[in-house]
Structures are given as structure tokens and as C-alpha cells.
Design a protein around this motif. Structure first.
Motif, PDB file in Angstrom:
ATOM      1  N   GLN A  92     -15.973  -5.685 -30.995  1.00 13.84           N
ATOM      2  CA  GLN A  92     -15.401  -7.028 -30.796  1.00 13.84           C
ATOM      3  C   GLN A  92     -16.497  -8.084 -30.695  1.00 13.84           C
ATOM      4  O   GLN A  92     -16.339  -9.206 -31.184  1.00 13.84           O
ATOM      5  CB  GLN A  92     -14.534  -7.045 -29.540  1.00 13.84           C
ATOM      6  N   ILE A  93     -17.614  -7.720 -30.053  1.00 16.29           N
ATOM      7  CA  ILE A  93     -18.747  -8.639 -29.967  1.00 16.29           C
ATOM      8  C   ILE A  93     -19.271  -8.958 -31.363  1.00 16.29           C
ATOM      9  O   ILE A  93     -19.582 -10.118 -31.677  1.00 16.29           O
ATOM     10  CB  ILE A  93     -19.872  -8.042 -29.092  1.00 16.29           C
ATOM     11  N   ALA A  94     -19.355  -7.935 -32.211  1.00 15.11           N
ATOM     12  CA  ALA A  94     -19.841  -8.138 -33.586  1.00 15.11           C
ATOM     13  C   ALA A  94     -18.928  -9.091 -34.355  1.00 15.11           C
ATOM     14  O   ALA A  94     -19.400  -9.956 -35.106  1.00 15.11           O
ATOM     15  CB  ALA A  94     -19.937  -6.794 -34.305  1.00 15.11           C
ATOM     16  N   LYS A  95     -17.610  -8.947 -34.157  1.00 19.47           N
ATOM     17  CA  LYS A  95     -16.651  -9.849 -34.822  1.00 19.47           C
ATOM     18  C   LYS A  95     -16.823 -11.288 -34.322  1.00 19.47           C
ATOM     19  O   LYS A  95     -16.796 -12.245 -35.101  1.00 19.47           O
ATOM     20  CB  LYS A  95     -15.215  -9.367 -34.572  1.00 19.47           C
ATOM     21  N   SER A  96     -16.969 -11.434 -33.012  1.00 20.81           N
ATOM     22  CA  SER A  96     -17.156 -12.758 -32.430  1.00 20.81           C
ATOM     23  C   SER A  96     -18.459 -13.388 -32.911  1.00 20.81           C
ATOM     24  O   SER A  96     -18.520 -14.588 -33.201  1.00 20.81           O
ATOM     25  CB  SER A  96     -17.152 -12.661 -30.894  1.00 20.81           C
ATOM     26  N   PHE A  97     -19.511 -12.572 -33.010  1.00 19.24           N
ATOM     27  CA  PHE A  97     -20.819 -13.049 -33.474  1.00 19.24           C
ATOM     28  C   PHE A  97     -20.697 -13.612 -34.888  1.00 19.24           C
ATOM     29  O   PHE A  97     -21.222 -14.678 -35.199  1.00 19.24           O
ATOM     30  CB  PHE A  97     -21.818 -11.887 -33.431  1.00 19.24           C
ATOM     31  N   LYS A  98     -19.977 -12.897 -35.742  1.00 21.10           N
ATOM     32  CA  LYS A  98     -19.784 -13.334 -37.134  1.00 21.10           C
ATOM     33  C   LYS A  98     -18.960 -14.617 -37.180  1.00 21.10           C
ATOM     34  O   LYS A  98     -19.279 -15.548 -37.933  1.00 21.10           O
ATOM     35  CB  LYS A  98     -19.086 -12.213 -37.917  1.00 21.10           C
ATOM     36  N   ALA A  99     -17.912 -14.672 -36.344  1.00 19.49           N
ATOM     37  CA  ALA A  99     -17.039 -15.846 -36.331  1.00 19.49           C
ATOM     38  C   ALA A  99     -17.762 -17.089 -35.804  1.00 19.49           C
ATOM     39  O   ALA A  99     -17.591 -18.189 -36.334  1.00 19.49           O
ATOM     40  CB  ALA A  99     -15.809 -15.562 -35.475  1.00 19.49           C
ATOM     41  N   GLN A 100     -18.589 -16.917 -34.772  1.00 17.62           N
ATOM     42  CA  GLN A 100     -19.266 -18.058 -34.154  1.00 17.62           C
ATOM     43  C   GLN A 100     -20.487 -18.532 -34.938  1.00 17.62           C
ATOM     44  O   GLN A 100     -20.750 -19.729 -35.034  1.00 17.62           O
ATOM     45  CB  GLN A 100     -19.723 -17.702 -32.731  1.00 17.62           C
ATOM     46  N   PHE A 101     -21.245 -17.562 -35.482  1.00 19.33           N
ATOM     47  CA  PHE A 101     -22.553 -17.915 -36.046  1.00 19.33           C
ATOM     48  C   PHE A 101     -22.700 -17.594 -37.530  1.00 19.33           C
ATOM     49  O   PHE A 101     -23.740 -17.856 -38.121  1.00 19.33           O
ATOM     50  CB  PHE A 101     -23.668 -17.218 -35.241  1.00 19.33           C
ATOM     51  N   GLY A 102     -21.648 -17.000 -38.112  1.00 19.87           N
ATOM     52  CA  GLY A 102     -21.663 -16.732 -39.544  1.00 19.87           C
ATOM     53  C   GLY A 102     -22.674 -15.687 -39.967  1.00 19.87           C
ATOM     54  O   GLY A 102     -23.089 -15.648 -41.135  1.00 19.87           O
ATOM     55  N   LYS A 103     -23.078 -14.823 -39.043  1.00 20.54           N
ATOM     56  CA  LYS A 103     -24.076 -13.790 -39.346  1.00 20.54           C
ATOM     57  C   LYS A 103     -23.572 -12.412 -38.956  1.00 20.54           C
ATOM     58  O   LYS A 103     -22.800 -12.280 -37.998  1.00 20.54           O
ATOM     59  CB  LYS A 103     -25.385 -14.067 -38.591  1.00 20.54           C
ATOM     60  N   ASP A 104     -24.032 -11.406 -39.679  1.00 22.76           N
ATOM     61  CA  ASP A 104     -23.710 -10.027 -39.345  1.00 22.76           C
ATOM     62  C   ASP A 104     -24.605  -9.589 -38.186  1.00 22.76           C
ATOM     63  O   ASP A 104     -25.840  -9.701 -38.265  1.00 22.76           O
ATOM     64  CB  ASP A 104     -23.940  -9.128 -40.563  1.00 22.76           C
ATOM     65  N   LEU A 105     -24.005  -9.092 -37.105  1.00 25.60           N
ATOM     66  CA  LEU A 105     -24.784  -8.773 -35.906  1.00 25.60           C
ATOM     67  C   LEU A 105     -25.775  -7.639 -36.166  1.00 25.60           C
ATOM     68  O   LEU A 105     -26.936  -7.710 -35.732  1.00 25.60           O
ATOM     69  CB  LEU A 105     -23.848  -8.412 -34.743  1.00 25.60           C
ATOM     70  N   ILE A 106     -25.348  -6.583 -36.868  1.00 29.76           N
ATOM     71  CA  ILE A 106     -26.249  -5.456 -37.125  1.00 29.76           C
ATOM     72  C   ILE A 106     -27.453  -5.907 -37.948  1.00 29.76           C
ATOM     73  O   ILE A 106     -28.600  -5.577 -37.628  1.00 29.76           O
ATOM     74  CB  ILE A 106     -25.506  -4.298 -37.830  1.00 29.76           C
ATOM     75  N   GLU A 107     -27.205  -6.696 -38.982  1.00 32.15           N
ATOM     76  CA  GLU A 107     -28.309  -7.161 -39.824  1.00 32.15           C
ATOM     77  C   GLU A 107     -29.242  -8.085 -39.049  1.00 32.15           C
ATOM     78  O   GLU A 107     -30.465  -8.052 -39.230  1.00 32.15           O
ATOM     79  CB  GLU A 107     -27.760  -7.872 -41.071  1.00 32.15           C
ATOM     80  N   THR A 108     -28.680  -8.909 -38.166  1.00 33.36           N
ATOM     81  CA  THR A 108     -29.509  -9.795 -37.356  1.00 33.36           C
ATOM     82  C   THR A 108     -30.371  -8.991 -36.386  1.00 33.36           C
ATOM     83  O   THR A 108     -31.562  -9.277 -36.215  1.00 33.36           O
ATOM     84  CB  THR A 108     -28.622 -10.794 -36.571  1.00 33.36           C
ATOM     85  N   LEU A 109     -29.775  -7.981 -35.759  1.00 32.44           N
ATOM     86  CA  LEU A 109     -30.540  -7.112 -34.858  1.00 32.44           C
ATOM     87  C   LEU A 109     -31.669  -6.406 -35.612  1.00 32.44           C
ATOM     88  O   LEU A 109     -32.798  -6.306 -35.121  1.00 32.44           O
ATOM     89  CB  LEU A 109     -29.610  -6.081 -34.205  1.00 32.44           C
ATOM     90  N   LYS A 110     -31.374  -5.922 -36.817  1.00 35.99           N
ATOM     91  CA  LYS A 110     -32.397  -5.247 -37.621  1.00 35.99           C
ATOM     92  C   LYS A 110     -33.569  -6.181 -37.931  1.00 35.99           C
ATOM     93  O   LYS A 110     -34.729  -5.764 -37.938  1.00 35.99           O
ATOM     94  CB  LYS A 110     -31.791  -4.740 -38.941  1.00 35.99           C
TER      95      LYS A 110
END
Length: 361
Positions: A92-110
Motif C-alpha cells: 500500500q505504501i508503494a501505491k501511495s508513493f506512486k500516486a503522490q510522487f509519480g515514481k516507482d518505490l522499488i526503482e527509487t530505493l534501488k
């Protein structure tokens, strides 16, 4: 404890998630942590985080230490959020991250993290079946095959778990797991892995036919100790198609007939990866938590650390039975799992592992 019983042990869960969960402030905390903006532990609340002073810049940089993130990244913020949430909450955090910031959370973490710490955090972000499918895929791709990873996963999961892993494997990699195992292994190892993948050992009824158990024990003795050479397929068939409760009775009867344990016979009759696969089935049948405790212990014992084994087993068992594995670990080795992690790892990698393991008295 028989291997399948662990799946119904709720007290075994070491990561239970946040009881007052809201993915939006968690996603914002992660975004700020990776932008070098201020951060205060989520325990102090979202508003406090928004008002906090700038995060200290890591002196290590991206390449200075394999356990740390690049300068400007607040590793502790990432640890505080992701190790204290359940896997479902992380999705759910990953979905919210994408919705708020337009970025994939896993790719950003990488892009922000590196080394073992990155590997652990990314493992936490995969849904369980997709993570295990990824571990199997990685074990087979490229030159050489990591048979130990395949054996560990296939011998310790239930039929339902294996079916979900196969489904995730096909969805993510466009390939059939059974066909890939056949293409990547050969001989009796291929046969035992394919047999394990069918998940034929599930039987929650607990019923044991004493006559069949005795017959199986006699067949195993005839297939190994009694003859010159070994009938490997007889061993594979019985070990991979009988329930755990039935096999426990077979092992008892076998010891009476052969005057030695089934483990000793396997060691004397087979070798290499086939021996490892058969012994793993026996270990998981006798005591699943003991098997995982042993995997974790030998991942850290001696020079160097088998980080892949350490990460995989802590992440994959954290919402199933890690507390029970910790208890078994202490009984078997006279020390706690967390104390060994503290001795063998360092930095943010160590802190994240300890958070997942939880209190370990």
C-alpha cells in the motif's frame, strides 16, 4: 515439529505491521528520506516529521561502504518505516508513493541504496510469492545454478505455497518454473526437484497407515543398505510423495530395520546436491524450525557471510514463524539469532535485520 504445522503458528510472526496504519505519511517519509529532506522517526508522527531539521548527510557516499546508502539518504528513516510494516502494508505504501510522487518505490530505493542493505530492503518490498519466484529465477539464470536455493524453497513450502510461487514465476518471467528446473538441472536431482514441486506431501489429516509405513521403510532399506548400489528413485518417490506424519513413522521403522538413521543411510548412499535435497526433506519433516535455524546459523558461521541465505530466510519467515525459529536457534546453538547477527553484520544492514528479527531473549 512436522514441517506443515508451522504454517498455522500465529505466535511465530515477528513482523506484524502497524496497528494504526496510513500509507500516505509513510510514503511521504520515504520520499523525504531519499531527497535529503528532514526526517523524524514515524513513531513521533507525520507532522513532527514534516517539521524536523535536515537529515545528516552520510559520510560514506554510494561507494564507500556496501552497507550504507548514498550521501543525502536517510537510511534510518527507511529502516523505521519498512521493517515495522507488514508486507501487505508495504504494498500500500508503494501505491501511495506512486500516486503522490509519480515514481516507482522499488526503482527509487534501488537508485538510492547499494550493497547488502539495498538487497534486504528490496526483498522486503516484493510480495512473498513474487519474492520467492525471484529467488528461484536468480538461482537459475546466468552461468551455474545455485541448487541450494532451489532445494531450500521447494522442500520447505506447502502445496498451496508452491502453486502460488509457480503462478508468480510465470507472470513475472513468462516462463514455466518446472520447465526451467528441468532445463537447468539433470539426473536424479532434476527428478527430486520436479517431484517436490508437485507438493504431494501435504496431508493435514495426520493419518498414518502403520502397514504402509513399515512397507516404505522396508523398501527404503532394500533400495539402499541391502543392495550394492542405490535405487535412487525409490528414495525420491517415498520422500517426495508421503506426508510428514507418515514419513516420521517411516523413519522410526527404518531405524529399527537398518540399525542406523535415515540420514546416515542417505549420507552413505548418495552425494552432492542429491544428498543435500534428500537430507533437506528429512530435516523439514522432522523439525522445520530447526532446519531454518540451521540455515541461518551456517549462513553466518565461519569466515564470510552468506548474505543471500540470511536475507531470504529472515524476510520470508518474518510473517510466518521467525519467532519459533529464533527459539529453536537458541536451543540448538546456545546463543540468540540477534547476537549472531550483531557479531556478523554491521551498519544499516545490521540494524534492519535486527528490526525484522525483533526481541530475542
Amino acid at each position: 515439529m512436522a514441517w506443515w504445522k508451522a504454517w498455522v503458528e500465529q505466535e511465530g510472526v515477528s513482523v506484524k505491521g502497524s496497528p494504526h496504519f496510513n500509507p500516505d505519511p509513510d510514503a511521504e517519509t520515504l520520499y523525504k528520506a531519499m531527497k535529503g529532506i528532514g526526517y523524524v522517526s514515524p513513531l513521533l508522527g507525520h507532522h513532527a516529521a514534516a517539521l524536523s531539521s535536515p537529515a545528516p548527510i552520510s559520510p560514506w557516499g554510494k561507494w564507500g561502504c556496501s552497507c550504507h546508502a548514498p550521501a543525502g539518504t536517510n537510511e534510518q528513516a527507511i529502516i523505521d518505516v519498512l521493517t515495522k510494516r507488514s508486507n501487505a502494508q508495504r504494498q500500500q505504501i508503494a501505491k501511495s508513493f506512486k500516486a503522490q510522487f509519480g515514481k516507482d518505490l522499488i526503482e527509487t530505493l534501488k537508485s538510492e541504496l547499494s550493497g547488502k542493505f539495498e538487497r534486504l530492503i528490496i526483498a522486503l518490498m516484493y510480495p512473498p510469492y513474487r519474492y520467492e519466484a525471484k529467488e528461484l529465477y536468480d538461482a537459475m539464470k546466468g552461468i551455474g545454478t545455485k541448487e541450494g536455493v532451489i532445494i531450500e524453497i521447494l522442500a520447505s513450502r506447502t502445496k498451496n505455497q508452491l502453486q502460488e510461487i509457480m503462478k508468480a514465476y510465470e507472470e513475472d518471467y513468462g516462463s514455466n518454473l518446472e520447465e526451467d528446473i528441468k532445463a537447468d538441472t539433470s539426473g536424479y536431482l532434476e527428478r527430486i526437484l520436479v517431484c517436490l514441486l508437485q507438493g504431494s506431501r501435504d496431508d493435514l489429516s495426520g493419518y498414518v497407515d502403520p502397514g504402509l509405513a513399515l512397507q516404505d521403510a522396508q523398501d527404503l532399506y532394500a533400495a539402499g543398505e541391502k543392495i550394492c548400489g542405490t535405487d535412487e528413485m525409490k528414495f525420491i518417490t517415498i520422500l517426495c510423495t508421503r506426508s510428514a506424519t507418515h514419513l516420521m513413522r517411516v523413519f522410526e521403522e527404518y531405524e529399527k530395520i537398518a540399525n542406523k538413521s535415515i540420514e546416515d543411510s542417505i549420507k552413505s548412499e548418495t552425494h552432492g546436491s542429491l544428498e543435500e535435497a534428500m537430507l533437506t526433506v528429512v530435516k523439514c519433516t522432522r523439525n522445520l524450525h530447526g532446519y531454518f535455524a540451521e540455515r541461518l546459523y551456517f549462513a553466518m558461521k565461519g569466515a564470510g557471510t552468506l548474505d543471500g541465505t540470511l536475507i531470504r530466510n529472515i524476510v520470508s519467515r518474518s510473517e510466518i514463524d521467525l519467532n519459533l525459529i529464533k527459539n529453536q536457534f537458541k536451543k540448538m546453538y546456545g546463543k540468540t539469532l540477534s547476537s549472531m547477527i550483531m557479531e556478523d553484520t554491521s551498519g544499516d544492514y545490521k540494524n534492519a535485520l535486527l528490526n525484522l528479527v525483533g526481541s530475542d531473549l
